[in-house]
Design a protein around this motif. Structure first.
Motif, PDB file in Angstrom:
ATOM      1  N   GLY A  76       0.831  -1.205   0.000  1.00 16.52           N
ATOM      2  CA  GLY A  76       0.000   0.000   0.000  1.00 16.52           C
ATOM      3  C   GLY A  76       0.862   1.250   0.000  1.00 16.52           C
ATOM      4  N   THR A  77       0.879   1.978  -1.104  1.00 15.28           N
ATOM      5  CA  THR A  77       1.668   3.198  -1.263  1.00 15.28           C
ATOM      6  C   THR A  77       3.117   2.948  -0.853  1.00 15.28           C
ATOM      7  OG1 THR A  77      -0.364   4.343  -0.605  1.00 15.28           O
ATOM      8  CG2 THR A  77       1.557   5.699  -0.925  1.00 15.28           C
ATOM      9  N   ALA A  78       3.671   1.815  -1.314  1.00 10.69           N
ATOM     10  CA  ALA A  78       5.027   1.436  -0.925  1.00 10.69           C
ATOM     11  C   ALA A  78       5.819   0.781  -2.052  1.00 10.69           C
ATOM     12  CB  ALA A  78       4.968   0.469   0.265  1.00 10.69           C
ATOM     13  N   TRP A  79       5.166   0.273  -3.075  1.00  8.63           N
ATOM     14  CA  TRP A  79       5.867  -0.517  -4.091  1.00  8.63           C
ATOM     15  C   TRP A  79       6.869   0.329  -4.879  1.00  8.63           C
ATOM     16  CZ3 TRP A  79       6.286  -5.538  -4.102  1.00  8.63           C
ATOM     17  CH2 TRP A  79       6.735  -6.214  -5.242  1.00  8.63           C
ATOM     18  N   HIS A  80       6.681   1.651  -4.944  1.00  2.37           N
ATOM     19  CA  HIS A  80       7.636   2.502  -5.652  1.00  2.37           C
ATOM     20  C   HIS A  80       8.984   2.568  -4.947  1.00  2.37           C
ATOM     21  CE1 HIS A  80       5.161   4.979  -2.955  1.00  2.37           C
ATOM     22  NE2 HIS A  80       6.234   5.730  -2.767  1.00  2.37           N
ATOM     23  N   TRP A  81       9.076   2.085  -3.700  1.00  2.00           N
ATOM     24  CA  TRP A  81      10.355   1.997  -2.993  1.00  2.00           C
ATOM     25  C   TRP A  81      11.046   0.662  -3.250  1.00  2.00           C
ATOM     26  CZ3 TRP A  81      11.920   6.504  -1.601  1.00  2.00           C
ATOM     27  CH2 TRP A  81      11.028   7.466  -1.110  1.00  2.00           C
ATOM     28  N   VAL A  82      10.366  -0.257  -3.933  1.00  2.00           N
ATOM     29  CA  VAL A  82      10.891  -1.595  -4.190  1.00  2.00           C
ATOM     30  C   VAL A  82      11.380  -1.663  -5.638  1.00  2.00           C
ATOM     31  CG1 VAL A  82      10.282  -4.056  -4.298  1.00  2.00           C
ATOM     32  CG2 VAL A  82       9.292  -2.596  -2.509  1.00  2.00           C
ATOM     33  N   ASP A  83      12.513  -2.345  -5.871  1.00  2.00           N
ATOM     34  CA  ASP A  83      12.948  -2.564  -7.242  1.00  2.00           C
ATOM     35  C   ASP A  83      11.840  -3.305  -7.988  1.00  2.00           C
ATOM     36  OD1 ASP A  83      14.182  -4.524  -9.346  1.00  2.00           O
ATOM     37  OD2 ASP A  83      15.680  -2.953  -9.084  1.00  2.00           O
ATOM     38  N   PRO A  84      11.317  -2.743  -9.083  1.00  2.00           N
ATOM     39  CA  PRO A  84      10.111  -3.315  -9.689  1.00  2.00           C
ATOM     40  C   PRO A  84      10.300  -4.711 -10.259  1.00  2.00           C
ATOM     41  CG  PRO A  84      11.029  -1.586 -11.089  1.00  2.00           C
ATOM     42  CD  PRO A  84      11.774  -1.540  -9.791  1.00  2.00           C
ATOM     43  N   VAL A  85      11.504  -5.038 -10.715  1.00  2.00           N
ATOM     44  CA  VAL A  85      11.750  -6.369 -11.260  1.00  2.00           C
ATOM     45  C   VAL A  85      12.105  -7.349 -10.152  1.00  2.00           C
ATOM     46  CG1 VAL A  85      13.129  -7.729 -12.879  1.00  2.00           C
ATOM     47  CG2 VAL A  85      12.472  -5.385 -13.463  1.00  2.00           C
ATOM     48  N   ALA A  86      13.077  -6.983  -9.317  1.00  2.00           N
ATOM     49  CA  ALA A  86      13.472  -7.863  -8.221  1.00  2.00           C
ATOM     50  C   ALA A  86      12.313  -8.097  -7.256  1.00  2.00           C
ATOM     51  CB  ALA A  86      14.669  -7.280  -7.472  1.00  2.00           C
ATOM     52  N   GLY A  87      11.527  -7.042  -7.015  1.00  2.00           N
ATOM     53  CA  GLY A  87      10.391  -7.195  -6.119  1.00  2.00           C
ATOM     54  C   GLY A  87       9.344  -8.139  -6.669  1.00  2.00           C
ATOM     55  N   ALA A  88       9.016  -7.990  -7.951  1.00  2.00           N
ATOM     56  CA  ALA A  88       8.028  -8.876  -8.561  1.00  2.00           C
ATOM     57  C   ALA A  88       8.523 -10.316  -8.586  1.00  2.00           C
ATOM     58  CB  ALA A  88       7.692  -8.394  -9.964  1.00  2.00           C
ATOM     59  N   ALA A  89       9.822 -10.500  -8.876  1.00  2.00           N
ATOM     60  CA  ALA A  89      10.378 -11.852  -8.906  1.00  2.00           C
ATOM     61  C   ALA A  89      10.298 -12.494  -7.521  1.00  2.00           C
ATOM     62  CB  ALA A  89      11.822 -11.813  -9.395  1.00  2.00           C
ATOM     63  N   LYS A  90      10.585 -11.720  -6.474  1.00  2.00           N
ATOM     64  CA  LYS A  90      10.510 -12.270  -5.119  1.00  2.00           C
ATOM     65  C   LYS A  90       9.070 -12.569  -4.731  1.00  2.00           C
ATOM     66  CE  LYS A  90      12.892 -12.059  -0.800  1.00  2.00           C
ATOM     67  NZ  LYS A  90      14.037 -11.393  -0.122  1.00  2.00           N
ATOM     68  N   ALA A  91       8.149 -11.686  -5.127  1.00  2.00           N
ATOM     69  CA  ALA A  91       6.735 -11.949  -4.850  1.00  2.00           C
ATOM     70  C   ALA A  91       6.300 -13.255  -5.495  1.00  2.00           C
ATOM     71  CB  ALA A  91       5.884 -10.790  -5.345  1.00  2.00           C
ATOM     72  N   ALA A  92       6.741 -13.498  -6.725  1.00  2.00           N
ATOM     73  CA  ALA A  92       6.375 -14.748  -7.397  1.00  2.00           C
ATOM     74  C   ALA A  92       6.900 -15.955  -6.642  1.00  2.00           C
ATOM     75  CB  ALA A  92       6.905 -14.739  -8.835  1.00  2.00           C
ATOM     76  N   ARG A  93       8.095 -15.820  -6.048  1.00  2.00           N
ATOM     77  CA  ARG A  93       8.691 -16.954  -5.334  1.00  2.00           C
ATOM     78  C   ARG A  93       7.961 -17.279  -4.046  1.00  2.00           C
ATOM     79  NH1 ARG A  93      13.589 -14.387  -6.817  1.00  2.00           N
ATOM     80  NH2 ARG A  93      13.956 -13.660  -4.677  1.00  2.00           N
ATOM     81  N   VAL A  94       7.350 -16.281  -3.401  1.00  2.00           N
ATOM     82  CA  VAL A  94       6.720 -16.541  -2.103  1.00  2.00           C
ATOM     83  C   VAL A  94       5.214 -16.716  -2.205  1.00  2.00           C
ATOM     84  CG1 VAL A  94       8.544 -15.296  -0.906  1.00  2.00           C
ATOM     85  CG2 VAL A  94       6.425 -14.099  -1.480  1.00  2.00           C
ATOM     86  N   LEU A  95       4.675 -16.678  -3.410  1.00  2.00           N
ATOM     87  CA  LEU A  95       3.236 -16.869  -3.592  1.00  2.00           C
ATOM     88  C   LEU A  95       2.924 -18.317  -3.965  1.00  2.00           C
ATOM     89  CD1 LEU A  95       2.270 -13.622  -5.543  1.00  2.00           C
ATOM     90  CD2 LEU A  95       1.296 -14.345  -3.351  1.00  2.00           C
ATOM     91  N   ARG A  96       1.847 -18.805  -3.402  1.00  2.00           N
ATOM     92  CA  ARG A  96       1.343 -20.113  -3.798  1.00  2.00           C
ATOM     93  C   ARG A  96       0.826 -20.054  -5.242  1.00  2.00           C
ATOM     94  NH1 ARG A  96      -0.832 -19.746   1.663  1.00  2.00           N
ATOM     95  NH2 ARG A  96       0.224 -21.314   2.966  1.00  2.00           N
ATOM     96  N   PRO A  97       0.678 -21.208  -5.909  1.00  2.00           N
ATOM     97  CA  PRO A  97       0.026 -21.198  -7.225  1.00  2.00           C
ATOM     98  C   PRO A  97      -1.333 -20.509  -7.143  1.00  2.00           C
ATOM     99  CG  PRO A  97       1.013 -23.337  -6.810  1.00  2.00           C
ATOM    100  CD  PRO A  97       1.135 -22.564  -5.516  1.00  2.00           C
ATOM    101  N   GLY A  98      -1.584 -19.617  -8.054  1.00  2.00           N
ATOM    102  CA  GLY A  98      -2.814 -18.830  -8.037  1.00  2.00           C
ATOM    103  C   GLY A  98      -2.740 -17.603  -7.155  1.00  2.00           C
ATOM    104  N   GLY A  99      -1.626 -17.441  -6.410  1.00  2.00           N
ATOM    105  CA  GLY A  99      -1.472 -16.292  -5.524  1.00  2.00           C
ATOM    106  C   GLY A  99      -1.364 -14.988  -6.282  1.00  2.00           C
ATOM    107  N   ARG A 100      -1.673 -13.895  -5.596  1.00  2.00           N
ATOM    108  CA  ARG A 100      -1.819 -12.598  -6.264  1.00  2.00           C
ATOM    109  C   ARG A 100      -0.917 -11.543  -5.658  1.00  2.00           C
ATOM    110  NH1 ARG A 100      -5.006 -10.265  -9.803  1.00  2.00           N
ATOM    111  NH2 ARG A 100      -6.093 -12.269 -10.052  1.00  2.00           N
ATOM    112  N   LEU A 101      -0.251 -10.799  -6.536  1.00  2.00           N
ATOM    113  CA  LEU A 101       0.459  -9.581  -6.166  1.00  2.00           C
ATOM    114  C   LEU A 101      -0.455  -8.398  -6.435  1.00  2.00           C
ATOM    115  CD1 LEU A 101       2.976  -7.817  -5.508  1.00  2.00           C
ATOM    116  CD2 LEU A 101       3.669  -8.100  -7.902  1.00  2.00           C
ATOM    117  N   ALA A 102      -0.596  -7.510  -5.454  1.00  2.00           N
ATOM    118  CA  ALA A 102      -1.441  -6.316  -5.618  1.00  2.00           C
ATOM    119  C   ALA A 102      -0.744  -5.132  -4.963  1.00  2.00           C
ATOM    120  CB  ALA A 102      -2.821  -6.527  -5.001  1.00  2.00           C
TER     121      ALA A 102
END
Length: 237
Positions: A76-102
């Protein structure tokens, strides 16, 4: 928005990236989720813990999941502080199948007179600042504030695509409004953007100008908000 994210996720386990003082985390908890926050600022993490949010202190890029997985990763009003590629890649690693990044941002649109007063006062006290607020002070034909956020959203979308591991990103929008008294608006204003770095005397001058504009409108204002969401889901099982 909270309900839609939960409904579009496979379960109630949520990781809140950049959870701050726990504002979003508590809303997801109230909706029945179990939330773990990750927050680099130890002071804000401590505040969130005191309100019942479990928080680990780290940047998202350096945070160690230790084998834990989640149904949703939110920011929430924080993702612009995260590296957009590295952050998305890490989110994918910690999400279950069907899990959602928002990742989402709340974009305020105060009345023109209030935006204009802020821009004018800020230019006066900080004429050399790269922040001017002037983009919102161009009369009735001004660009909507939500449109000004589109480059930020596009950067998040591009990061998700480049990282891989997700389906095609989507953008959701939720429009709402909130009314403020003069004192309520002036109380929250110093927490935003470049105002957090102003010396006290210059901040008081800016607040005086904005307060006078609100007084001229009758002492209270209604602020239009757009909550902008960039979201994508991992492929299901």
């Amino acid at each position: 928005m909270v309900a839609r994210i939960i409904a579009a996720s496979p379960g109630p386990d949520v990781l809140d990236v950049g959870c701050g003082t726990g504002i979003e985390a508590r809303q997801f908890q109230a909706a029945g989720c179990t939330v773990l926050g990750v927050e680099p600022d130890a002071r804000m993490a401590d505040f969130a813990r005191r309100t019942g949010v479990e928080v680990e202190v780290a940047t998202f890029e350096s945070w160690e999941p230790a084998g834990r997985v989640f149904d949703a990763v939110i920011a929430g009003t924080a993702w612009h502080w995260v590296d957009p590629v590295a952050g998305a890649a890490k989110a994918a690693r910690v999400l279950r199948p069907g899990g959602r990044l928002a990742a989402f941002w709340h974009v305020p649109e105060p009345p023109y007179a209030v935006s204009d007063a802020l821009a004018t006062a800020f230019r006066r006290v900080m004429p050399d600042s790269p922040f001017t607020f002037a983009v919102q002070a161009v009369g009735d034909d001004r660009t909507p504030a939500a449109d000004l956020y589109q480059p930020l959203l596009t950067k998040a979308v591009d990061g998700i695509r480049e990282a891989g591991g997700f389906g095609e990103p989507e953008q959701w929008r939720f429009d709402w409004q909130r009314s403020y008294t003069r004192d309520e608006w002036l109380d929250q204003l110093p927490t935003t953007g470049a105002l957090t770095r102003l010396p006290q005397d210059k901040l008081e001058e800016v607040l005086s100008g904005v307060g006078a504009a609100i007084d001229a409108l009758g002492g209270d204002i209604t602020v239009e908000y757009a909550t902008m969401v960039v979201t994508a889901a991992r492929p299901g099982p």
